[in-house]
Design an enzyme around this catalytic site. Structure first.
Site, PDB file in Angstrom:
ATOM      1  N   ILE A   3     -33.356 -16.906 -20.439  1.00  0.00           N
ATOM      2  CA  ILE A   3     -33.668 -16.108 -19.260  1.00  0.00           C
ATOM      3  C   ILE A   3     -34.583 -16.934 -18.364  1.00  0.00           C
ATOM      4  CG2 ILE A   3     -34.664 -13.961 -18.391  1.00  0.00           C
ATOM      5  CD1 ILE A   3     -32.238 -13.502 -20.178  1.00  0.00           C
ATOM      6  N   CYS A   4     -34.238 -17.056 -17.090  1.00  0.00           N
ATOM      7  CA  CYS A   4     -35.094 -17.719 -16.109  1.00  0.00           C
ATOM      8  C   CYS A   4     -35.405 -19.155 -16.567  1.00  0.00           C
ATOM      9  CB  CYS A   4     -36.358 -16.885 -15.901  1.00  0.00           C
ATOM     10  SG  CYS A   4     -37.376 -17.363 -14.499  1.00  0.00           S
ATOM     11  N   VAL A   5     -36.676 -19.539 -16.597  1.00  0.00           N
ATOM     12  CA  VAL A   5     -37.034 -20.902 -16.965  1.00  0.00           C
ATOM     13  C   VAL A   5     -37.031 -21.127 -18.474  1.00  0.00           C
ATOM     14  CG1 VAL A   5     -38.305 -21.431 -14.853  1.00  0.00           C
ATOM     15  CG2 VAL A   5     -39.491 -20.329 -16.755  1.00  0.00           C
TER      16      VAL A   5
END
Length: 323
Positions: A109-111
């Site tokens: 998720i995301c970074v």
């Protein structure tokens, strides 16, 4: 009537120190809400960590499971952390590599993409992350094909999502893969989310100028292009202003910006158009002329190519002018 006979799917959500709380909570919530026909739970969700306590910034949490739970999971989800460049514990990397070797589905998720990259799970693959960190990911891991314009990338076993709400898009996509569109649509309604959203994260990359290599030879030319973006400019016009041949300009421009002069100019025009769509009620045709496109059709085509959505859809999502 469909009957599900498979064992319950186990999702392990990995909580690392400095985890982004929303990245952690979102997959827990989405998978835990998922219901199969007969109101049976679709997933068993386990929160795992390498340590007894995890620093989540505003609070500290205690995960009920250790890294060993990753070995028993069908899916491992890796949320982002506030500093994606921070070192990752070697035991975490070993556990992720072992899970991947065993065929476990792994999603970031995301970074959280940076954690998968550090574990070597994205080499040679296409991946995405939060648009703000995409350049850093591409620079640090040149063997990864980083796509900053999409909401998520599904490579089969390894999946990555862009920032924030794009993680929910990825979770709903995995639910659809596991149980079909009907179950995924119910999960989307429970989360008050559309099952599929229009466009990609390119539409959120607003008001940022195209890359300008400060201190390098092209900086004055890029400033001139910004100031004259509304003019009808050809490659020969730009080369003449720079005092270079077209061939030399193309070579130097690619070396210093990674793109061509006209592509850079088109993106500068689209960024300006985004600002006008957000802040004015001007018709699309007027904005096309204001930012330098020869026709509304050419503007719409280029805008959708760069931003991922049409000018009208972008205005509906981001306008502050009441239009």
């Amino acid at each position: 009537m469909v009957t599900y006979v498979a064992a319950m799917h186990t999702v392990a959500v990995l909580a690392l120190d400095d985890v982004i709380p929303s990245d952690l909570a979102m997959p827990i919530d989405v998978f835990a809400r998922t219901r199969l026909p007969g109101e049976r739970a679709g997933y068993r969700v386990r929160v795992c960590a390498a340590t007894d306590e995890v620093d989540a910034g505003a609070f500290t949490l205690r995960a009920p499971h250790g890294l060993a739970a990753l070995a028993d999971a069908d899916t491992v989800v890796v949320p982002g952390v506030h500093d994606p460049t921070a070192p990752v514990r070697e035991d975490v990397l070993r556990a992720l590599r072992a899970a991947a070797a065993a065929g476990t589905r792994i999603a970031s998720i995301c970074v959280g993409t940076f954690v998968l990259a550090r574990a070597g799970l994205l080499a040679g693959l296409r991946a995405t992350t939060h648009w703000y960190a995409a350049g850093e990911l591409a620079a640090a891991y040149p063997d990864i094909d980083v796509d900053p314009d999409v909401l998520y990338v599904d490579n089969g076993q390894i999946l990555t999502s862009a920032g924030a709400a794009a993680g929910m898009d990825l979770c709903l996509h995995m639910i659809r893969r596991d149980y079909g569109s009907a179950v995924a649509a119910d999960a989307a309604r429970a989360s008050v989310m559309p099952l599929e959203r229009e466009g990609g994260q390119a539409q959120f990359i607003v008001n940022l100028p195209p890359a300008s290599p400060r201190g390098q030879a092209l900086e004055p030319l890029l400033a001139w292009l910004e100031e004259n973006a509304a003019r009808e400019l050809t490659l020969d016009d730009i080369a003449a202003h720079a005092g270079l041949s077209s061939r030399t300009l193309l070579r130097r421009f690619r070396e210093q910006t990674g793109t061509t002069p006209l592509q850079w100019l088109h993106r500068a025009r689209v960024r300006r158009a985004q600002h006008l769509l957000e802040t004015t009620a001007h018709p699309v045709e007027r904005i096309a002329a204001q930012v330098g496109f020869g026709s509304p059709t050419a503007f719409r085509d280029r805008f959708k190519r760069v931003a991922g959505v049409s000018p009208q859809a972008y205005r509906r999502a981001f306008s502050s002018s009441g239009a």
